[in-house]
Scaffold this motif. Sequence first.
Motif, short mmCIF file in Angstrom:
data_model
loop_
_atom_site.label_atom_id
_atom_site.label_comp_id
_atom_site.label_asym_id
_atom_site.label_seq_id
_atom_site.Cartn_x
_atom_site.Cartn_y
_atom_site.Cartn_z
N UNK A 213 13.59 11.95 -6.45
CA UNK A 213 14.05 10.60 -6.75
C UNK A 213 14.25 9.79 -5.47
N UNK A 214 14.84 10.42 -4.47
CA UNK A 214 15.07 9.75 -3.20
C UNK A 214 13.75 9.42 -2.50
N UNK A 215 12.78 10.31 -2.63
CA UNK A 215 11.46 10.07 -2.05
C UNK A 215 10.80 8.86 -2.71
N UNK A 216 10.91 8.78 -4.02
CA UNK A 216 10.36 7.64 -4.75
C UNK A 216 11.08 6.34 -4.35
N UNK A 217 12.39 6.41 -4.26
CA UNK A 217 13.17 5.23 -3.91
C UNK A 217 12.85 4.75 -2.51
N UNK A 218 12.77 5.67 -1.56
CA UNK A 218 12.47 5.29 -0.17
C UNK A 218 11.08 4.69 -0.06
N UNK A 232 2.29 10.22 -10.08
CA UNK A 232 3.61 10.04 -10.67
C UNK A 232 3.57 10.34 -12.16
N UNK A 233 4.68 10.82 -12.68
CA UNK A 233 4.78 11.04 -14.12
C UNK A 233 5.07 9.69 -14.80
N UNK A 234 4.86 9.65 -16.11
CA UNK A 234 5.17 8.43 -16.87
C UNK A 234 6.65 8.07 -16.74
N UNK A 235 7.50 9.09 -16.72
CA UNK A 235 8.94 8.87 -16.61
C UNK A 235 9.27 8.25 -15.25
N UNK A 236 8.61 8.73 -14.19
CA UNK A 236 8.85 8.19 -12.85
C UNK A 236 8.38 6.75 -12.74
N UNK A 237 7.22 6.46 -13.32
CA UNK A 237 6.71 5.09 -13.28
C UNK A 237 7.64 4.13 -14.03
N UNK A 238 8.18 4.59 -15.15
CA UNK A 238 9.10 3.76 -15.92
C UNK A 238 10.38 3.53 -15.14
N UNK A 240 10.70 3.49 -11.88
CA UNK A 240 10.40 2.56 -10.80
C UNK A 240 10.27 1.13 -11.31
N UNK A 241 9.66 0.96 -12.48
CA UNK A 241 9.53 -0.37 -13.06
C UNK A 241 10.90 -0.97 -13.34
N UNK A 242 11.80 -0.13 -13.83
CA UNK A 242 13.15 -0.59 -14.13
C UNK A 242 13.88 -1.01 -12.85
N UNK A 243 13.71 -0.23 -11.79
CA UNK A 243 14.33 -0.59 -10.52
C UNK A 243 13.82 -1.94 -10.01
N UNK A 244 12.50 -2.11 -10.08
CA UNK A 244 11.91 -3.36 -9.61
C UNK A 244 12.36 -4.54 -10.47
N UNK A 245 12.48 -4.29 -11.77
CA UNK A 245 12.92 -5.34 -12.66
C UNK A 245 14.37 -5.74 -12.41
#
Length: 248
Positions: A213-218, A232-238, A240-245
Amino acid sequence: MRVDVLTLFPEMFDGVFSSSILGKARDKGLVSLNAINFRQYAGNKHGTVDDTPYGGGGGMVLKPEPIFTAVEDLLANRSDQESAPRIILMCPQGETFTQKKAEELSKEEHLIFICGHYEGYDERIRQHLVTDELSIGDYVLTGGELPAMVVVDSVVRLLPGVLGNETSAVTDSFSTGLLEYPHYTRPPEFRGMKVPDVLLSGHHANIEAWRRQQSLLRTLERRPELLEEAELTDKEREWLRKLQSDKS
């Protein structure tokens, strides 16, 4: 692996090739590192390796004869069983060097680097001798020596047995397509700054999940363009989309 570097300044490589990870790898016989002055292949009493460009213009251009002769000399005793070497021209016009390229080159038995100086290379070197042209970034240096050192270091550390911890190279930034997660060590608290509780928990699955998670966030914060090609998994992409939103 055997690494030969053709350069006008072999002394620049003495410290790099004999120190730290590269020096230890050479001492253990995992890699042969050689810097060769191609001026000795100039074929004239003055040791001339450059000349003025046809058509005029500023600067000097490296002549083809010394480079071709030097490479041919390096290949003179190659057996039929040996695979052909990758001959790499360090050049601002080349392909941008990446971790993926380092991993590709680490599988080779023999690498030959050509380090230029002056205004550039005779185009026949580029067209008829080299297999790869590499650049370490969109800027110009005095010569190809420093870029060659960067590439050699990046490649050699990936060879089996070079790093003390074999998982180190696997988890490095860019090896997974993402930036590496944060690291902490002792003490658990320093000047009021604490290590995240999950890293002290001993729960390996939770630790791995936190690191991912930290790797994705960084990566999202610092190099978001890397996420476009990351696995990335579908869960990870979702997530990340939520974070960006949320940020927007």
